[in-house]
Design a protein around this motif. Sequence first.
Motif, PDB file in Angstrom:
ATOM      1  N   MET A  50       8.366   5.781  15.543  1.00  0.00           N
ATOM      2  CA  MET A  50       8.382   4.397  16.015  1.00  0.00           C
ATOM      3  C   MET A  50       8.143   3.406  14.878  1.00  0.00           C
ATOM      4  SD  MET A  50       5.838   3.068  18.990  1.00  0.00           S
ATOM      5  CE  MET A  50       4.566   2.563  17.845  1.00  0.00           C
ATOM      6  N   ARG A  51       8.557   2.183  15.073  1.00  0.00           N
ATOM      7  CA  ARG A  51       8.229   1.063  14.195  1.00  0.00           C
ATOM      8  C   ARG A  51       7.875  -0.116  15.091  1.00  0.00           C
ATOM      9  NH1 ARG A  51       8.616   4.757  10.974  1.00  0.00           N
ATOM     10  NH2 ARG A  51       9.936   4.824   9.122  1.00  0.00           N
ATOM     11  N   THR A  52       7.335  -1.198  14.515  1.00  0.00           N
ATOM     12  CA  THR A  52       7.058  -2.410  15.287  1.00  0.00           C
ATOM     13  C   THR A  52       7.718  -3.596  14.594  1.00  0.00           C
ATOM     14  OG1 THR A  52       4.957  -1.467  16.019  1.00  0.00           O
ATOM     15  CG2 THR A  52       5.218  -3.850  16.280  1.00  0.00           C
ATOM     16  N   TYR A  99       0.807   4.385  -2.714  1.00  0.00           N
ATOM     17  CA  TYR A  99       0.521   5.739  -2.240  1.00  0.00           C
ATOM     18  C   TYR A  99       1.653   6.673  -2.694  1.00  0.00           C
ATOM     19  CZ  TYR A  99      -2.600   8.010   1.227  1.00  0.00           C
ATOM     20  OH  TYR A  99      -3.563   8.747   1.861  1.00  0.00           O
ATOM     21  N   ARG A 100       2.861   6.228  -2.451  1.00  0.00           N
ATOM     22  CA  ARG A 100       4.028   7.061  -2.702  1.00  0.00           C
ATOM     23  C   ARG A 100       4.162   7.364  -4.205  1.00  0.00           C
ATOM     24  NH1 ARG A 100       8.516   8.783   1.236  1.00  0.00           N
ATOM     25  NH2 ARG A 100       9.848   9.580  -0.362  1.00  0.00           N
ATOM     26  N   GLU A 101       3.939   6.329  -5.034  1.00  0.00           N
ATOM     27  CA  GLU A 101       4.037   6.547  -6.492  1.00  0.00           C
ATOM     28  C   GLU A 101       3.012   7.562  -6.965  1.00  0.00           C
ATOM     29  OE1 GLU A 101       4.337   3.347  -9.548  1.00  0.00           O
ATOM     30  OE2 GLU A 101       4.876   2.159  -7.784  1.00  0.00           O
ATOM     31  N   PRO A 105      12.396   3.895   2.842  1.00  0.00           N
ATOM     32  CA  PRO A 105      11.184   4.074   2.026  1.00  0.00           C
ATOM     33  C   PRO A 105      10.271   5.208   2.479  1.00  0.00           C
ATOM     34  CG  PRO A 105      11.149   1.944   3.175  1.00  0.00           C
ATOM     35  CD  PRO A 105      12.502   2.536   3.391  1.00  0.00           C
ATOM     36  N   HIS A 106      10.328   5.592   3.761  1.00  0.00           N
ATOM     37  CA  HIS A 106       9.452   6.680   4.232  1.00  0.00           C
ATOM     38  C   HIS A 106      10.180   8.025   4.273  1.00  0.00           C
ATOM     39  CE1 HIS A 106       5.839   4.409   5.474  1.00  0.00           C
ATOM     40  NE2 HIS A 106       6.704   3.428   5.702  1.00  0.00           N
ATOM     41  N   PHE A 107      11.369   8.106   3.654  1.00  0.00           N
ATOM     42  CA  PHE A 107      12.128   9.372   3.689  1.00  0.00           C
ATOM     43  C   PHE A 107      11.182  10.534   3.358  1.00  0.00           C
ATOM     44  CE2 PHE A 107      14.711  12.723   1.724  1.00  0.00           C
ATOM     45  CZ  PHE A 107      15.666  12.904   2.706  1.00  0.00           C
ATOM     46  N   CYS A 108      11.354  11.632   4.080  1.00  0.00           N
ATOM     47  CA  CYS A 108      10.440  12.779   3.997  1.00  0.00           C
ATOM     48  C   CYS A 108      10.209  13.244   2.551  1.00  0.00           C
ATOM     49  CB  CYS A 108      11.016  13.929   4.816  1.00  0.00           C
ATOM     50  SG  CYS A 108      10.013  15.414   4.713  1.00  0.00           S
ATOM     51  N   LEU A 109       8.924  13.299   2.164  1.00  0.00           N
ATOM     52  CA  LEU A 109       8.584  13.760   0.808  1.00  0.00           C
ATOM     53  C   LEU A 109       8.799  15.267   0.661  1.00  0.00           C
ATOM     54  CD1 LEU A 109       5.355  11.738   0.026  1.00  0.00           C
ATOM     55  CD2 LEU A 109       7.289  11.995  -1.528  1.00  0.00           C
ATOM     56  N   GLU A 148       4.447  21.879  11.433  1.00  0.00           N
ATOM     57  CA  GLU A 148       5.025  21.696  12.770  1.00  0.00           C
ATOM     58  C   GLU A 148       6.534  21.498  12.706  1.00  0.00           C
ATOM     59  OE1 GLU A 148       3.925  21.018  16.230  1.00  0.00           O
ATOM     60  OE2 GLU A 148       2.577  22.540  15.474  1.00  0.00           O
ATOM     61  N   THR A 149       6.971  20.803  11.674  1.00  0.00           N
ATOM     62  CA  THR A 149       8.375  20.462  11.545  1.00  0.00           C
ATOM     63  C   THR A 149       9.206  21.667  11.085  1.00  0.00           C
ATOM     64  OG1 THR A 149       7.784  19.759   9.337  1.00  0.00           O
ATOM     65  CG2 THR A 149       7.980  18.043  11.002  1.00  0.00           C
ATOM     66  N   THR A 150       8.758  22.268   9.984  1.00  0.00           N
ATOM     67  CA  THR A 150       9.551  23.345   9.376  1.00  0.00           C
ATOM     68  C   THR A 150       9.663  24.541  10.328  1.00  0.00           C
ATOM     69  OG1 THR A 150       8.665  22.580   7.283  1.00  0.00           O
ATOM     70  CG2 THR A 150       9.856  24.664   7.247  1.00  0.00           C
ATOM     71  N   GLU A 205       0.848  -1.214   0.000  1.00  0.00           N
ATOM     72  CA  GLU A 205       0.000   0.000   0.000  1.00  0.00           C
ATOM     73  C   GLU A 205       0.880   1.260   0.000  1.00  0.00           C
ATOM     74  OE1 GLU A 205      -0.428  -2.460   2.171  1.00  0.00           O
ATOM     75  OE2 GLU A 205      -2.343  -3.313   1.503  1.00  0.00           O
ATOM     76  N   HIS A 206       1.962   1.210   0.791  1.00  0.00           N
ATOM     77  CA  HIS A 206       2.807   2.396   0.887  1.00  0.00           C
ATOM     78  C   HIS A 206       3.435   2.744  -0.453  1.00  0.00           C
ATOM     79  CE1 HIS A 206       6.679   4.533   1.786  1.00  0.00           C
ATOM     80  NE2 HIS A 206       5.793   5.343   2.315  1.00  0.00           N
ATOM     81  N   SER A 207       3.909   1.717  -1.199  1.00  0.00           N
ATOM     82  CA  SER A 207       4.566   1.975  -2.488  1.00  0.00           C
ATOM     83  C   SER A 207       3.559   2.595  -3.466  1.00  0.00           C
ATOM     84  CB  SER A 207       5.130   0.692  -3.087  1.00  0.00           C
ATOM     85  OG  SER A 207       5.527  -0.176  -2.065  1.00  0.00           O
TER      86      SER A 207
END
Length: 406
Positions: free
Chosen positions: A297-299, A106-108, A354-358, A249-251, A102-104
């Motif tokens: 976090m990760r699991t 979404y990202r594409e 794979p989740h590097f900030c877009l 929030e980040t920037t 699903e992530h791939s």
Amino acid sequence: MDGRRQTAMTVDPRNAPEQLWAPLNDPAFWAGDPAPHFARLRREAPVLWNPAFGYWALAHHADVMTVSRDAATFCSSQGILATEIGVTYPFPPTTMHTDAPEHSRYRELVQPGFAPRVMRALETRVRTRAAAFADRLAAGTAVDFAEAVAIPFPVAVICDLLGLDHVDDARVLRWSDAAIPGSSPMTQKEIEAAREDQRATLLAATIARRGADGDDLTTALANAEIDGDRLSDDEILMFQNQLLVAGNETTRNMISGGMAALATRPETWARLRAEPALVASAVEEWLRWTTPVISFMRTATRATELGGVPIAAGEPVLMLYASANRDESVFGPTADEFHVDRTPNPHVAFGFGPHFCLGAALARLEGRALLDELLERFATVELAGEVVRTESPAIAGIRALPLLLR
Ligand code: HEM
């Protein structure tokens, strides 16, 4: 160099003394300077079980990289914040809460919205916005820089990115506040009204852009298609919501934290004015030094090990990016110093894998544009009062930053 090999494990990582893990559960710890405690964790317990929450805290750069890189062993779909342990996330999930495949997908589908063409189209607007915010600052008059610039500037840029030119920035700031519980004194009724206003406005913008041409992200999301597969309205709304939080929030805290560091280093400000070519590496050091996202976090999806410590299937691991970014085994003896010419600077402020900030290119552009404008206008910057930090273990937040620019 791998820092883990240098560490003498002096404690049992699963049953460590309370003084090692208890600070992580104390809100006041996060509002202070957690760096000295992180240095202790790297020395004494770089993989540490926190029994109060039930997660492994990871203090070493190498372990943060291992976990970020291996999304099959360390998944995101069971939560990415310590407060999400055991919580079922609403559907559709954010990109941050999905795993392959699903992530791939979404990202594409969303990637075209961050293409170099889109960033180039935004650059002039980001620079114009940065100049306008810098123009509002009066030399010699103390100002809360967070309120005047660091908070509203990224909100304005997100409006440009989403193509919401017709929407007032103050309205978008209310949406952003409503998305983060406890971040503003809004009542529950006001929060619900802001969320409904946000939903209706973004949905209308998305529907209007279907089939239209344009360089903004909403147009890219509304028309993204791979082999007949498209994002649903709900998925687009979720993604736009995510950007309002992830991008603001980040920037804002990279900018506030970076300016707080420069305000106490007059010689560095003078050097940047003399050598403006250092601005890009100064922004990288802002990112490393401030680490706006302290942890994610990760699991574990199977039994594995990290730094020689066995991790059981189903156990959460908290990547302390803020500790990884001060890891002496990667950044050397100056790891705990602020150097605008640091090179290389392999910080993990934007995560890794794979989740590097877009939004990394956009956040960097915002930092460079604003710093360029401020250096051009002001000869010095100093603190004009106390820096007030938030108590979040996830976001290195600055609530107030009194500055005097001359
Ligand atoms: C200094 C500013 C920023 C920092 C420090 C930052 C940090 C991060 C980090 C650490 C992640 C990794 C999440 C993970 O591994 O679970 C991430 C992901 C993400 N960021 Fe950023 N971010 C910043 C700015 C932005 C901006 C400006 C945008 C968009 C406008 C953005 C959009 C995203 C999105 C959509 C993801 C999810 C990517 C995915 O799950 O595949 N970020 N960010």
